[in-house]
Design a protein around this motif. Sequence first.
Motif, PDB file in Angstrom:
ATOM      1  N   ARG A   1       0.797  -1.238   0.000  1.00 32.47           N
ATOM      2  CA  ARG A   1       0.000   0.000   0.000  1.00 32.47           C
ATOM      3  C   ARG A   1       0.824   1.279   0.000  1.00 32.47           C
ATOM      4  O   ARG A   1       0.308   2.327  -0.353  1.00 32.47           O
ATOM      5  N   GLU A   2       2.044   1.216   0.454  1.00 29.74           N
ATOM      6  CA  GLU A   2       2.974   2.337   0.561  1.00 29.74           C
ATOM      7  C   GLU A   2       2.620   3.362   1.645  1.00 29.74           C
ATOM      8  O   GLU A   2       3.509   3.889   2.294  1.00 29.74           O
ATOM      9  N   GLN A  44       6.161  -1.372  -7.494  1.00 32.51           N
ATOM     10  CA  GLN A  44       5.255  -0.464  -8.181  1.00 32.51           C
ATOM     11  C   GLN A  44       4.896   0.695  -7.271  1.00 32.51           C
ATOM     12  O   GLN A  44       4.279   0.512  -6.232  1.00 32.51           O
ATOM     13  N   SER A  45       5.247   1.905  -7.685  1.00 30.24           N
ATOM     14  CA  SER A  45       4.945   3.080  -6.875  1.00 30.24           C
ATOM     15  C   SER A  45       3.560   3.612  -7.220  1.00 30.24           C
ATOM     16  O   SER A  45       3.227   3.811  -8.376  1.00 30.24           O
ATOM     17  N   GLN A  46       2.732   3.822  -6.189  1.00 31.62           N
ATOM     18  CA  GLN A  46       1.373   4.323  -6.389  1.00 31.62           C
ATOM     19  C   GLN A  46       1.318   5.831  -6.323  1.00 31.62           C
ATOM     20  O   GLN A  46       0.386   6.443  -6.840  1.00 31.62           O
ATOM     21  N   TYR A  47       2.279   6.469  -5.670  1.00 30.36           N
ATOM     22  CA  TYR A  47       2.257   7.900  -5.453  1.00 30.36           C
ATOM     23  C   TYR A  47       3.433   8.557  -6.180  1.00 30.36           C
ATOM     24  O   TYR A  47       4.567   8.144  -6.027  1.00 30.36           O
TER      25      TYR A  47
END
Length: 96
Positions: free
Chosen positions: A43-44, A90-93
């Motif tokens: 979720r980061e 994988q970066s969400q932000y």
Amino acid sequence: MLTGKQKRYLRKHAHHLSPLFQVGKSGINHNMIDQIDETLEKRELIKVSVLQNNFEDKDDIAEQIAQGTDAEIVQTIGNIIVLYRESAEQSQYDLP
């Protein structure tokens, strides 16, 4: 290390999130650190709630979690800790 602009951006995105973990009177243990670490990878950005029956300082708890998971403390407000760690896959932000 996050800049002030990045922290504001992350606080904006964390506002609507609910706490995923609760730290009770037993405090932080290795199993909880592992679970938070796995959740940060997916979720980061997460929130952790410190319950009122915990007698440790919430800033100390935030530091323990951050050191154990290599995360950044975005904010501690009240009994809520907001943590961020960029995902390796994988970066969400897209931080400014």
